[in-house]
Scaffold this motif. Structure first.
Motif, PDB file in Angstrom:
ATOM      1  N   TYR A 119       9.909  -3.105   5.508  1.00 32.76           N
ATOM      2  CA  TYR A 119      10.803  -4.353   6.013  1.00 32.76           C
ATOM      3  C   TYR A 119      11.075  -5.039   4.506  1.00 32.76           C
ATOM      4  O   TYR A 119      12.035  -5.787   4.356  1.00 32.76           O
ATOM      5  N   ALA A 120       9.961  -5.270   3.676  1.00 30.40           N
ATOM      6  CA  ALA A 120       9.989  -6.131   2.656  1.00 30.40           C
ATOM      7  C   ALA A 120      11.089  -5.288   1.484  1.00 30.40           C
ATOM      8  O   ALA A 120      11.734  -6.076   0.839  1.00 30.40           O
ATOM      9  N   ALA A 121      11.233  -4.011   1.588  1.00 28.87           N
ATOM     10  CA  ALA A 121      12.214  -3.320   0.843  1.00 28.87           C
ATOM     11  C   ALA A 121      13.632  -3.608   1.269  1.00 28.87           C
ATOM     12  O   ALA A 121      14.509  -4.006   0.432  1.00 28.87           O
ATOM     13  N   VAL A 122      13.707  -3.363   2.673  1.00 31.25           N
ATOM     14  CA  VAL A 122      15.134  -3.483   3.241  1.00 31.25           C
ATOM     15  C   VAL A 122      15.500  -4.954   3.240  1.00 31.25           C
ATOM     16  O   VAL A 122      16.780  -5.225   2.754  1.00 31.25           O
ATOM     17  N   LYS A 123      14.447  -5.950   3.258  1.00 30.00           N
ATOM     18  CA  LYS A 123      15.039  -7.340   3.297  1.00 30.00           C
ATOM     19  C   LYS A 123      14.428  -7.941   2.065  1.00 30.00           C
ATOM     20  O   LYS A 123      13.922  -9.181   1.997  1.00 30.00           O
ATOM     21  N   HIS A 124      14.397  -7.331   0.910  1.00 27.00           N
ATOM     22  CA  HIS A 124      13.910  -7.934  -0.410  1.00 27.00           C
ATOM     23  C   HIS A 124      14.574  -9.034  -0.813  1.00 27.00           C
ATOM     24  O   HIS A 124      14.042  -9.742  -1.764  1.00 27.00           O
ATOM     25  N   ARG A 125      15.861  -9.371  -0.510  1.00 23.98           N
ATOM     26  CA  ARG A 125      16.329 -10.632  -0.947  1.00 23.98           C
ATOM     27  C   ARG A 125      16.134 -11.621   0.160  1.00 23.98           C
ATOM     28  O   ARG A 125      16.629 -13.111  -0.108  1.00 23.98           O
ATOM     29  N   ASN A 126      15.764 -11.282   1.239  1.00 25.01           N
ATOM     30  CA  ASN A 126      15.462 -12.490   2.356  1.00 25.01           C
ATOM     31  C   ASN A 126      14.407 -13.188   2.260  1.00 25.01           C
ATOM     32  O   ASN A 126      13.244 -12.517   1.625  1.00 25.01           O
ATOM     33  N   PRO A 127      14.160 -14.293   2.507  1.00 28.35           N
ATOM     34  CA  PRO A 127      12.695 -15.230   2.464  1.00 28.35           C
ATOM     35  C   PRO A 127      11.588 -14.465   3.145  1.00 28.35           C
ATOM     36  O   PRO A 127      10.558 -14.312   2.677  1.00 28.35           O
ATOM     37  N   SER A 128      11.992 -13.749   4.468  1.00 25.82           N
ATOM     38  CA  SER A 128      10.889 -13.119   5.110  1.00 25.82           C
ATOM     39  C   SER A 128      10.387 -12.036   4.378  1.00 25.82           C
ATOM     40  O   SER A 128       8.994 -11.681   4.232  1.00 25.82           O
ATOM     41  N   GLY A 129      11.257 -11.269   3.561  1.00 23.68           N
ATOM     42  CA  GLY A 129      10.671 -10.262   2.719  1.00 23.68           C
ATOM     43  C   GLY A 129       9.844 -10.681   1.630  1.00 23.68           C
ATOM     44  O   GLY A 129       9.027 -10.021   1.281  1.00 23.68           O
ATOM     45  N   GLN A 192      -6.545  -2.870   1.557  1.00 22.12           N
ATOM     46  CA  GLN A 192      -5.811  -1.512   1.095  1.00 22.12           C
ATOM     47  C   GLN A 192      -4.501  -1.626   1.832  1.00 22.12           C
ATOM     48  O   GLN A 192      -3.379  -1.215   1.032  1.00 22.12           O
ATOM     49  N   GLY A 193      -4.297  -2.275   2.887  1.00 23.89           N
ATOM     50  CA  GLY A 193      -3.155  -2.774   3.490  1.00 23.89           C
ATOM     51  C   GLY A 193      -2.081  -3.410   2.561  1.00 23.89           C
ATOM     52  O   GLY A 193      -0.826  -2.944   2.173  1.00 23.89           O
ATOM     53  N   ALA A 194      -2.582  -4.255   1.931  1.00 23.81           N
ATOM     54  CA  ALA A 194      -1.893  -5.182   0.936  1.00 23.81           C
ATOM     55  C   ALA A 194      -1.316  -4.127  -0.207  1.00 23.81           C
ATOM     56  O   ALA A 194      -0.287  -4.306  -0.618  1.00 23.81           O
ATOM     57  N   ILE A 195      -2.236  -3.371  -0.609  1.00 25.16           N
ATOM     58  CA  ILE A 195      -2.077  -2.612  -1.839  1.00 25.16           C
ATOM     59  C   ILE A 195      -1.108  -1.698  -1.469  1.00 25.16           C
ATOM     60  O   ILE A 195       0.046  -1.559  -2.173  1.00 25.16           O
ATOM     61  N   LEU A 196      -1.042  -0.946  -0.303  1.00 25.00           N
ATOM     62  CA  LEU A 196      -0.136  -0.079   0.066  1.00 25.00           C
ATOM     63  C   LEU A 196       1.223  -0.408   0.186  1.00 25.00           C
ATOM     64  O   LEU A 196       2.089   0.113   0.117  1.00 25.00           O
ATOM     65  N   THR A 197       1.074  -1.855   0.969  1.00 24.24           N
ATOM     66  CA  THR A 197       2.511  -2.325   1.328  1.00 24.24           C
ATOM     67  C   THR A 197       3.373  -2.359  -0.185  1.00 24.24           C
ATOM     68  O   THR A 197       4.562  -2.062  -0.024  1.00 24.24           O
ATOM     69  N   ARG A 198       2.723  -2.867  -1.082  1.00 21.93           N
ATOM     70  CA  ARG A 198       3.663  -2.766  -2.343  1.00 21.93           C
ATOM     71  C   ARG A 198       3.981  -1.761  -2.706  1.00 21.93           C
ATOM     72  O   ARG A 198       5.159  -1.524  -3.396  1.00 21.93           O
ATOM     73  N   TYR A 199       3.173  -0.684  -2.681  1.00 15.77           N
ATOM     74  CA  TYR A 199       3.844   0.834  -3.229  1.00 15.77           C
ATOM     75  C   TYR A 199       4.985   1.170  -2.093  1.00 15.77           C
ATOM     76  O   TYR A 199       5.946   1.847  -2.639  1.00 15.77           O
ATOM     77  N   VAL A 200       4.699   0.884  -0.903  1.00 16.34           N
ATOM     78  CA  VAL A 200       5.836   1.488  -0.029  1.00 16.34           C
ATOM     79  C   VAL A 200       6.976   0.748  -0.389  1.00 16.34           C
ATOM     80  O   VAL A 200       8.282   1.454  -0.398  1.00 16.34           O
ATOM     81  N   ARG A 201       6.787  -0.462  -0.577  1.00 16.81           N
ATOM     82  CA  ARG A 201       8.039  -1.240  -0.879  1.00 16.81           C
ATOM     83  C   ARG A 201       8.921  -0.875  -1.987  1.00 16.81           C
ATOM     84  O   ARG A 201       9.851  -0.765  -1.843  1.00 16.81           O
ATOM     85  N   SER A 202       8.226  -0.681  -2.910  1.00 12.61           N
ATOM     86  CA  SER A 202       8.756  -0.063  -4.382  1.00 12.61           C
ATOM     87  C   SER A 202       9.544   1.282  -4.098  1.00 12.61           C
ATOM     88  O   SER A 202      10.491   1.472  -4.696  1.00 12.61           O
ATOM     89  N   ALA A 203       8.586   2.070  -3.282  1.00  8.08           N
ATOM     90  CA  ALA A 203       9.104   3.440  -3.268  1.00  8.08           C
ATOM     91  C   ALA A 203      10.409   3.412  -2.321  1.00  8.08           C
ATOM     92  O   ALA A 203      11.521   4.111  -2.555  1.00  8.08           O
ATOM     93  N   VAL A 204      10.435   2.387  -1.260  1.00  4.87           N
ATOM     94  CA  VAL A 204      11.716   2.526  -0.364  1.00  4.87           C
ATOM     95  C   VAL A 204      12.801   1.697  -1.336  1.00  4.87           C
ATOM     96  O   VAL A 204      13.975   2.347  -1.107  1.00  4.87           O
TER      97      VAL A 204
END
Lengths: 315, 506
Positions: A119-129, A192-204
């Motif tokens: 979600y953070a990747a798809v909406k990386h320009r939106n405030p929610s992301g 762990q979730g926080a760490i992985l969220t960042r990797y998922v975001r950049s991978a996506v």
């Protein structure tokens, strides 16, 4: 592919043997005499000598090393200095507890990271992301034990929703197991979730900039649909790498979390054994942790080749 | 598409899981609150788990704490005031020459393996302490026994090599535990005694579960089951108490956590005394503390009451000597070295030891770190600059300070009962006290009658204090925090045992 597997196996064995030497030597360099600790402050020299002979700590180092290291592959870890029992079954008991904790934490972490990261990747320009990305940044900086203590203070001591600590095996009382495992798993998983969220975001985000996604979108697929149909498989490879590395980190994190939540896993066993200079137990537990980490790496390597045909061809 | 469906399912599972969790934990919280009337179980939080169940081969307070009085019993026991009381022996007689004790044993006592307790078991147990089977250093307490005679099934005579007042007291501690000859095969895992409880389960790393025995010879204990739960630190114990997981926190090691319990009606806070002395040790063999004037200067330099107040929230008793108030030869020796920094400076000047630089080796224990800061600042006021060096306890401390005696000043909690002689009547002990002045007096006192024992030991203790052999900062308190409805908690920790027999519910 077979060659690749062989190389991996060889690396596994060499690393493992090197680790046994290092761990063994390290344990001999730290001060403290196991016999003295077992006997306490009023031990006489005769009793000390008798106990050292019984422990075998008076034998040459090389004899002690081979005695221990040769037993390891057969699951023979020797006799604990303090419990005076076979170490292997005790370790096996504790491994189960730690693995339950780590596996649950990783599942929860991925359940947090994959949707939020995507979600953070798809909406990386939106405030929610941007908010999600910011929170994950905070989580990355949070040590596991601090997360644990905070959770205890709020949910156990403050609100009284969960027990503060302790462990019930799932087979004994599943409801109690869940209530006791909830906070420690959350403590591990949130970080762990926080760490992985960042990797998922950049991978996506990387996958989204690939040509084939643009092609897919040009064919009329929505952003998310294109991603799910064509992108996630590719994004999963870097995420898998990180997950495996993080799995090892999670095992270390569990050592500390077990202390905070008084859980009888490998971590508690390790810390107690270090304090008591129960050398054989420390060495054996560390080697079990090393083995688990190495096996994870091995499995991930194999998974790569399954997931990505290009890696298969290279070998 | 497959993936997103899985997410959905997982989210539902997670949600359902957390809802069921809140539901069940609320339920369990309720039961502890209102089920008090018919409560037949108690959970006690302790720090430091036994490593095995065999105190005959393994040192440490945790094993006898759990097992003595509860699983194992002796011929006599030490009560809450430090007095010797009959237990498995109904009564005893001491011969004219004060060397032979004839014990009349209680009838009907049984070991938990079904065997009857007889005079043969007494002989077996005492002789076993003297054999190689016991590896514990405490076995030396049985050296004074010459021989044991079985007079009849219920009568046994123990003859000592010389009269000893200490011996009968020691029989109330773990060396006096009575074993069944067929019950000693696997002491590390299986404890078989005559006590009111038997071990029902031992969850390593977690707890020891004790269940009351139906065939116990004496009065039934206050609860059917007692669970001893082990924690790594004090914070975890109070968390568990607050969340209703445990009922009693025994021997609390963090007085700074007490304030919230003191002001809450749901809890009670008890302060008992213990056998433990916080000993500020000065290496008598090593400069500058090989000079009695320097040691005396340290005695005057430290305001012991201020140490208790600052380091341990005022919990603890200042006594001025190495004897806890529950010992028969206790006397208040606070006046010997009143807090007097001027006098301390004077003594240091006399000894030519002004502006001293010393190393203060502090073991990694809560009491030690708490005490060290205030000690350092008080020493600084008289011109002794102490540099704190942290020492991992027990491993490194035992190695460096205790075994190699490679230290100048240290501080440690000496927990053993009536340990003044084991600390000071042995020049090889890490304190390095020259015992020539007390050796004969101590032997005489032990062999004398009871009055002579008391006066003789008082003389010994005064000599030790005059020599400023070590600075006993305070007697360690036994702090207990518990649910307000728990009764019969033994607040005084006079022997190593945590006697659970009287614990019950209002």
């Amino acid at each position: 592919m077979a060659i690749r597997l062989l190389i991996n196996l060889a690396r596994f064995v060499v690393t493992y043997v090197a680790a046994t030497v290092l761990v063994f030597l390290f344990m001999r360099t730290i001060p403290g005499d196991p016999a003295q600790i077992a006997l306490g402050v009023n031990a006489t020299p005769e009793l000390l000598a008798q106990t050292r002979a019984e422990f075998g700590t008076d034998r040459p180092l090389i004899v002690q090393y081979f005695d221990w290291a040769l037993g390891l592959p057969f699951g023979d870890f020797g006799i604990s200095y303090v419990t005076r029992q076979d170490i292997s079954p005790l370790v096996l008991d504790r491994v189960q507890v730690s693995l339950i904790l780590v596996v649950l934490a990783m599942i929860v972490a991925l359940l947090i990271a994959i949707p939020f990261g995507t979600y953070a990747a798809v909406k990386h320009r939106n405030p929610s992301g941007i908010v999600i990305s910011g929170i994950s940044q905070l989580g990355v900086a949070l040590p596991n034990f601090l997360a644990g203590i905070l959770l205890v203070v709020v949910f156990a001591v403050g609100l009284g929703w969960f027990p503060a600590n302790g462990w019930t095996p799932p087979g004994e009382d599943f409801g109690d197991f869940l209530s006791r495992v909830f906070l420690p798993v959350l403590a591990l998983a949130s970080v762990q979730g926080a760490i992985l969220t960042r990797y998922v975001r950049s991978a996506v985000m990387e996958v989204m900039s690939e040509d084939y996604l643009r092609t897919a979108r040009a064919k009329g697929l929505g952003k998310l649909e294109a991603l799910v149909k064509h992108g996630l498989r590719n994004a999963s490879i870097p995420v898998l790498t990180v997950t495996s590395v993080q799995l090892a980190a999670l095992i270390i994190g569990a050592v500390v979390i077990e202390r905070v939540f008084v859980i009888p896993g490998l971590g508690s066993m390790l810390l107690d054994a270090v304090g008591n200079r129960d050398l054989l137990t420390v060495q054996s537990v560390v080697m079990v942790l090393v083995a688990i980490t190495l096996i994870i790496n091995l499995v991930v390597d194999v998974l790569y080749t399954v997931l990505d045909p290009r890696i298969r061809k290279k070998a | 598409m497959r993936l997103s469906k899985n997410y959905g399912r997982a989210a539902v599972v997670l949600l359902a899981g957390s809802l069921s969790l809140t539901a069940c934990s609320a339920g369990s919280g309720g039961s502890t609150a209102d089920g008090a009337a018919e409560n037949t179980a108690v959970t006690v939080a302790l720090t430091g788990e036994p490593v095995n169940l065999d105190f005959t081969t393994t040192a440490g307070a945790a094993i006898p704490q759990a097992l003595m009085s509860n699983v194992y019993e002796g011929l006599v026991e030490i009560d809450q005031d430090g007095e010797i009381q009959p237990l498995l022996a109904e009564s005893w007689e001491l011969s004219e020459d004060r060397k032979t004790y004839t014990f009349k044993l209680r009838e009907g006592a049984k070991f938990s393996n079904g065997e009857a307790f007889t005079a043969e078991d007494v002989k077996f147990s005492i002789e076993r302490v003297q054999s190689d089977a016991w590896v514990s250093s405490l076995k030396a307490k049985m050296d004074v026994v010459d021989f044991v005679e079985v007079v009849s099934d219920t009568e046994v005579a123990v003859t000592l090599k010389q009269p000893s007042n200490a011996w009968l007291f020691d029989m109330g501690t773990l060396v006096g535990a009575m074993f069944d000859p067929s019950g000693v095969d696997d002491l590390a895992n299986t404890a078989i005694g005559t006590g009111p409880y038997a071990i029902e389960a031992w969850n390593r790393g977690q707890s020891i579960e004790l269940a009351a025995r139906d065939d116990y010879w004496g009065e039934k204990p206050g609860v059917e089951t007692a669970s001893l739960r082990y924690f790594a630190d004090a914070v975890a114990t109070t968390n568990a108490l607050q969340s209703g997981d445990v009922d009693v926190v025994y021997n609390m090691q963090a007085p700074e956590l007490l304030s919230s319990f003191e002001s809450d009606d749901k809890f009670q806070v008890l302060e008992g005394t213990s056998n433990g002395e916080i000993v500020l040790s000065m290496n008598n063999n090593e400069a500058p503390f090989d000079d009695v004037r320097v040691r005396q200067a340290v005695m005057h330099a430290i305001d012991r009451q201020a140490v208790v107040d600052t380091a341990w929230n005022g919990y603890g008793t200042v006594v001025g000597g190495p004897v806890p108030p529950t010992d028969p030869y206790y006397e208040d020796l606070n006046d010997v070295y009143p807090y007097d920094p001027a006098k301390a400076k004077e003594l240091l000047k006399e000894a030519g030891a002004e502006n001293l630089n010393i190393t203060f080796t502090v073991p990694t224990r809560p009491y030690a770190t708490a005490v060290s800061e205030i000690v350092v600042s008080q020493l600084a006021e008289v011109g002794i600059n102490a540099k704190i060096e942290s020492s991992e306890f027990p491993a490194v401390w035992l190695d460096e300070v205790f075994t190699k005696q490679d230290y100048q000043m240290s501080v440690v909690l000496a927990v053993e009962g009536r340990d003044v002689l084991s600390m000071f009547n042995n020049p090889d002990y890490y304190l390095g006290y020259d015992n020539s002045k007390i050796k004969d007096k101590a032997a005489e006192a032990d062999a004398a009658d009871e009055a002579g024992y008391v006066s003789g030991m008082q003389d010994v203790v005064r000599t030790i204090v005059d020599d400023a052999a070590a600075n006993v900062l305070f007697i360690f308190p036994n702090i207990v925090v518990a649910d307000a409805n728990v009764t019969g908690i033994p607040a005084n920790s006079v022997t190593e045992a945590l006697d659970l027999t009287n614990i019950g519910w209002k």
